[in-house]
Every structure is written in structure tokens, then in C-alpha cells.
Design an enzyme around this catalytic site. Structure first.
Site, PDB file in Angstrom:
ATOM      1  N   CYS A 119       0.823  -1.194   0.000  1.00  0.00           N
ATOM      2  CA  CYS A 119       0.000   0.000   0.000  1.00  0.00           C
ATOM      3  C   CYS A 119       0.866   1.257   0.000  1.00  0.00           C
ATOM      4  O   CYS A 119       2.091   1.200   0.074  1.00  0.00           O
ATOM      5  CB  CYS A 119      -0.913   0.013   1.226  1.00  0.00           C
ATOM      6  SG  CYS A 119      -1.859  -1.509   1.455  1.00  0.00           S
ATOM      7  N   ASP A 176      -4.435  -8.460   8.629  1.00  0.00           N
ATOM      8  CA  ASP A 176      -3.282  -8.224   9.507  1.00  0.00           C
ATOM      9  C   ASP A 176      -3.291  -6.795  10.035  1.00  0.00           C
ATOM     10  O   ASP A 176      -2.707  -6.510  11.092  1.00  0.00           O
ATOM     11  CB  ASP A 176      -1.965  -8.557   8.807  1.00  0.00           C
ATOM     12  CG  ASP A 176      -1.746  -7.797   7.510  1.00  0.00           C
ATOM     13  OD1 ASP A 176      -2.715  -7.219   6.972  1.00  0.00           O
ATOM     14  OD2 ASP A 176      -0.607  -7.795   7.009  1.00  0.00           O
ATOM     15  N   VAL A 187      16.310 -13.101 -15.335  1.00  0.00           N
ATOM     16  CA  VAL A 187      16.675 -12.037 -16.268  1.00  0.00           C
ATOM     17  C   VAL A 187      17.787 -12.515 -17.199  1.00  0.00           C
ATOM     18  O   VAL A 187      18.749 -13.150 -16.772  1.00  0.00           O
ATOM     19  CB  VAL A 187      17.154 -10.786 -15.509  1.00  0.00           C
ATOM     20  CG1 VAL A 187      17.633  -9.727 -16.489  1.00  0.00           C
ATOM     21  CG2 VAL A 187      16.035 -10.227 -14.649  1.00  0.00           C
TER      22      VAL A 187
END
Length: 611
Positions: free
Chosen positions: A2, A91, A281
Site C-alpha cells: 500500500c 493483519d 533475467v
């Protein structure tokens, strides 16, 4: 994952939409805002745990309000341990229940990555906190009893418009990143890892507390033997990986290179998640680890993707990549990190990585001599003789050669003790060129840290590992991965940075980490249980970026535009002539160091011009 933002005793003049826009990439799923008394809290949500509406933020509970960025992986275990019951599995709610139960002592119980703000409306106090390693960012503007905080420096700048701090920028150029709490702005600091800030919203007075101190664990040596330590590490790391997979309601993948760190995480992850998605990669001009990674993918039957990066859009993307950081950035490996995160997001929203293993277990070649020599307290003769030798020897150009290794070691030995502290994190860009600075680097806090570090009754190797954890990992590597992943709303999780591993690894004997010239010994021996033999002996590489080629090729045009501009910022800090002579190859310097200095200054200019 977030984004959070808040203001205390501060009148926010910009529209809420502007703040949400600055945090949107961190939380595109939901946005929320609340005003309580003289406190404003904003949140943007990337829903990973408890996908229902009950996980929305800001969240209120019994007079407590929270905005939270991160994950608490053991939160359901804590509910059982302390008899906490609720209908929601969030949580975030667990944090509020734990705070009600024991206040900020709860932090010692958490295994997670987090940055949060809790407003206790009963006592009119705000608590800002970060996790042990500093995985999740939190920047704070504080002036005259007013506070503004944010997950993003770019969002913070849009609201408070702080002045540029030239002294801090001089430090950035010298070190290659901002050290600990420093930022490029006046009155803006980063809350350090393992700290929380308690703010009295009525008086504006703030108190900072170090709730986790890594040095405490370096001074508490383990008494386990080598084989028992391997067994313990195996159990702790497996538990850490399992928690980071099971605490997601979405599919979890893993970054997989040809090294043992990501290999171990992937091997353990595959035991917890059938058909784990893995990503490797592959870059032109760099060592190709995809064949080694494929061996691990085949062994554990993962759903494997090779991300081929050709950098064909590099000139068009480089400004955007650097601007994402919100501050000057000199770490060119941020470029491939950005591209691999972009590709991984097409398949998953949560990805595991091996961050922290090198700094905890001794993964870099430069750690080897520290096992036997205290370079932080070398004698005057050693410094002088080393300086003479490096002055007459040919400059080392080849990055991975033994000659380069010895040359850099001699160079390091010639530095003063305080410069060694600057360079302990492999950041010696302007060392030897101090006379080129118009604003002298002050290195705020580093002198004090050196004296504190040298006072500890621990080995030279432990001092370096501790410094790298507090400086390079905190200041460069974790922000790089956080910015790269969150730019694409992808959450990165780091099993090596779990509560238990962080408390266990520092106390291991030096012999368990460095054996002869063998780095990361205990991890290599643990790897024998999980990985193909070819991987276990591989040296540490990381992203091997062809930076010197870019500086004189793909990026030359755009870098010249910034570095030769008449209104460039850097000439107010360092001499323009020096940079111009670097551009035209008139300075006796290694090609790699030249490229790194130019890219470092370029990062400064891109940041400044895009404010």
C-alpha cells in the site's frame, strides 16, 4: 502492499486526488482518507491479504485509527498466542488489537515488513513505525510542531514543497546514496529502520525510539556448532518462506537468478507452493545466468519465465525509472530491476527475492580480507604504503578480475578510517577527488556511527557486515527493489529479512560465513541439500550492467543534455570542469568508476529537473 500519507497540525492545500495520484501505483485497488481532530490520514491499497471490504483503510478500532503499508506474516499466530478474536483475517486489524493489548511493545512480536501510522485518539498521539530492516519506506517532514509523512518523497514534495538541501546532495554524490535518515530536502528525514516516532498531536513534541538494534545481535554470539547452525538456519529460512507464501490470498512467485540466495528461496518456496512461478533475467552483454536458473526451475518443476531485456527503450525509459525514486539515484541496477518487475507483474502480484542474504552471511568478495585484518584500524605505515602502490600501479578496469580485486583492496587500505566507513558499502565514487567539491561532504551521522561501531567488542568482519546492513542495504538495495516493484504494483517479499533470520545470522561465528576465500560458507553448505552443484560454487554477480558502454553509447546523448546544461544543479556542488573532463576522458580513472560518477551526477540532474 500500500501507500500511506498523513498530516499532523498541517493544512494540506492540494486536493486529495493529487495525493492519491502520487500513491496510486502503490495501491491501485482502493483509496481512503479520514480527518480526525488535527490529524489527516490517507491510504491507497494493493489488496493481497483479506481481499474483502473488511481490509480497507484507514481502519478504525476502539478509538484507534491506522494506515498501514506492508505485511505481518505471523499475525494469525499472534492472534492464537494472545487470544485475540475477530471476524476479519486482516493483519491490519491484528496490529490494532495488538496495540490495544501491549502498545508499541508489539513490534518485537512481528515478523513482517511495515511502515504504519497509528492515531490513538484517546491520548491524542500518533505513532509512526518501520520494520527491522526498513523494507517499507517512510519519509517525514517536521517543522514547528507540524508533521507530514508519506511512503513517497514525490508525493510529500507535492504537498510541502521543501527546499533543496545542498549539503545533503554533496553527501549523496560522495557516497552514492543518501545515508540513513538524510534526504535531499531540508526538514525532511527518513524514519530509520527499527525505529518508531511518538508524536503528541497537542504539543507537537516528538520522541524517537530504536525498538530494534542490529548491533545487539552482533554482540550476542551463538554457541551452536556448525552443523547445528546449518540445521537451525534451514528450519528458520523454510519457516520464513512458508509464511511469506501462505500469508497471501494471491499467487506468489519468485525471482530466480543463477545464485544460491534466490535458488534457496525458490527451492523452499516450491515445497510450499506447487507450480511456483519463477522469473530470470537475461541481458545482452552480461553474464547469462538463465541456464543455471533453468536447472533449479527444472529440479522443482516451476512455471519458469526468462525475461529477456534488450534495453531498446532505455533512452526513453531512463528518466521515468530514475524519477520514480523521488530522490537522486546512482544505482544503475535499478534499470534491469524495473524491467524484470514490469514483466513479472504480468503474471503475479507477489514475488519472493533473496535480498539481505549477502549482507547477513558475507556474500561479497571484499568481506574475505576483513576476516583476518581489521581494516578499520590500520596503521599509518599500511595506509602510506598502500597509497604509494596504488599511485604507481596501472588503473584497474576489468570489473571481475583478480587484479581489480587486489587493486581495490590496496586502495581501501590507503584510506583514512573515516573514509573507509564511507566506502564500506562499496561506494567510493569521489574518494580521491575531494578537492573537486565546492560544497564539502559533511557525511552527517557517519562520524558518530564510525566511533560507535569501533567501540563494539566485535570483529572487523562483523563491523563491516553491520555497516553494510545499516547503510548499503537500507539506503540503496531495499529502496531500489521497493521502487522497482511498486512502480508496477508488485509486492516483493524477502525471506532472509524475517524476524528470526535477522536475530540468528549476526551471532554466527565469522568462520561460518567466510572460510578461507569462500564467501557465504554456511549458505553454500545449506544449498547442497537443495540446489544443483553448479550453482553452489558460483561467485556473486548481481546485475552486471554495461554502464560504461551506455555512458558512451545509448545514454550519451541524453546524459550530455543534462550534464552540459547551462542551468545544471551540480556545478553549485562540484566543479563543472571536472565533470566535463570526465565526459571527454581527460581524467586518469578506471572506465567503470568514470561511468558510475557520470551516472551518479546524471541521477542528481534528472531528479532536480523533474521536481
Amino acid at each position: 502492499m500500500c501507500g500511506i500519507f498523513g498530516a499532523i497540525n498541517y493544512s494540506v492545500k492540494v486536493p486529495d486526488e493529487r495525493i492519491f495520484e502520487g500513491l496510486w501505483h502503490r495501491g491501485p485497488d482502493q483509496q481512503g482518507q479520514i480527518n480526525v481532530n488535527n490529524v489527516k490520514l490517507y491510504h491507497t491499497r494493493l489488496a493481497i491479504q483479506d481481499l474483502s471490504i473488511s481490509g480497507q483503510q484507514p481502519m478504525e478500532y476502539n478509538g484507534l485509527v491506522i494506515v498501514f503499508n506492508g505485511e505481518i506474516y505471523n499475525h494469525m499466530d499472534l492472534r492464537i498466542k494472545y487470544g485475540l478474536k475477530a471476524n476479519s483475517n486482516s493483519d491490519t486489524l491484528t496490529i490494532l488489537m495488538m496495540f490495544e493489548l501491549m502498545g508499541m511493545k508489539m513490534l518485537n512480536e512481528f515478523d513482517g515488513m511495515f511502515a504504519f501510522a497509528i492515531y490513538d485518539t484517546h491520548n491524542r498521539r500518533v505513532y509512526l513505525a518501520r520494520d527491522r530492516a526498513g523494507k517499507k519506506p517512510l519519509y517525514i517532514y517536521a517543522r514547528g510542531g507540524s508533521y507530514v509523512f508519506s511512503s513517497e518523497l514525490n508525493a510529500l514534495y507535492q504537498v510541502v514543497r521543501p527546499e533543496v538541501d545542498h549539503a545533503s546532495l554533496s553527501d549523496y554524490l560522495y557516497l552514492g546514496h543518501h545515508y540513513r535518515k538524510s534526504t535531499p530536502y531540508l526538514f525532511v528525514e527518513e524514519l530509520e529502520n527499527g525505529h518508531f516516532l511518538k508524536i503528541d498531536t497537542l504539543t507537537g513534541v516528538a520522541d524517537k525510539t530504536a525498538w530494534f538494534r542490529m548491533e545487539d545481535h552482533y554482540m550476542a554470539e551463538k554457541e551452536l556448532g556448525y552443523e547445528d547452525s546449518i540445521e537451525c538456519l534451514d528450519e528458520l529460512l523454510l519457516t520464513s518462506v512458508k509464511r511469506r507464501i501462505e500469508s497471501s490470498d494471491l499467487d506468489v512467485g519468485s525471482f530466480l537468478s543463477g545464485g544460491i540466495d534466490s535458488g534457496l528461496v525458490t527451492a523452499m518456496g516450491a515445497q510450499c507452493s506447487p507450480k511456483l512461478k519463477t522469473f530470470t533475467v537475461k541481458m545482452e552483454g552480461a553474464f547469462d545466468e538463465s541456464a543455471l536458473a533453468q536447472k533449479v526451475a527444472d529440479k522443482y518443476n516451476t512455471s519458469h519465465t526468462v525475461v529477456e531485456i534488450d534495453f531498446s527503450n532505455l533512452k526513453d525509459d531512463v528518466e521515468k525509472i530514475l524519477v520514480n525514486h523521488g530522490e537522486p539515484n546512482s544505482d544503475n541496477s535499478a534499470i534491469p530491476s524495473y524491467y524484470v518487475a514490469k514483466e513479472a507483474k504480468k503474471h503475479i502480484t507477489v514475488v519472493l527475492n533473496g535480498d539481505g542474504a549477502d549482507e547477513l552471511f558475507g556474500g561479497y568478495r571484499r568481506y574475505v580480507p576483513f576476516k583476518n585484518i581489521d581494516f578499520f584500524n590500520t596503521g599509518h605505515f599500511t595506509k602510506i604504503s598502500s597509497k604509494i602502490l596504488t599511485g604507481i600501479l596501472p588503473v584497474a578496469h576489468k570489473k571481475q578480475s583478480n587484479y581489480t580485486y587486489i587493486y581495490r583492496l590496496l586502495k581501501f587500505a590507503s584510506y583514512s578510517d573515516i573514509v573507509k566507513m564511507y566506502c564500506s558499502a562499496s561506494s567510493d565514487l569521489f574518494v580521491g577527488y575531494e578537492d573537486q567539491f565546492l560544497v564539502k561532504p559533511l557525511m552527517k551521522g557517519i562520524t558518530e556511527d564510525l566511533n560507535r561501531l569501533n567501540s563494539y567488542p566485535i570483529s572487523s568482519l562483523k563491523k563491516l557486515l553491520l555497516m553494510d546492513f545499516e547503510s548499503m542495504l537500507f539506503g540503496r538495495l531495499l529502496p531500489k527493489m521497493d521502487i522497482a516493484t511498486m512502480a508496477h504494483s508488485l509486492e516483493g517479499r524477502s525471506p532472509f529479512l524475517s524476524k528470526e533470520v535477522l536475530e540468528f545470522a549476526p551471532g554466527l561465528a565469522d568462520d561460518f560465513k567466510i572460510k578461507g576465500i569462500r564467501t557465504k560458507a554456511i549458505l553454500r553448505d545449506l544449498s547442497k541439500r537443495y540446489l544443483p552443484a553448479e550453482l553452489i560454487t558460483q561467485p556473486k554477480r548481481g546485475f552486471e550492467i554495461p554502464l560504461s558502454k551506455w555512458v558512451d553509447g545509448e545514454l550519451k546523448e541524453i546524459m550530455d543534455v543534462y550534464l552540459l546544461a547551462s542551468d545544471a544543479l551540480y556545478p553549485s556542488i562540484i566543479k563543472r570542469k571536472f565533470i566535463e573532463e570526465l565526459i571527454t576522458n581527460k581524467v586518469r580513472i578506471s572506465v567503470e568508476k568514470r561511468a558510475k560518477i557520470l551516472f551518479c551526477v546524471f541521477g542528481l540532474e534528472v531528479w532536480y529537473k523533474n521536481l
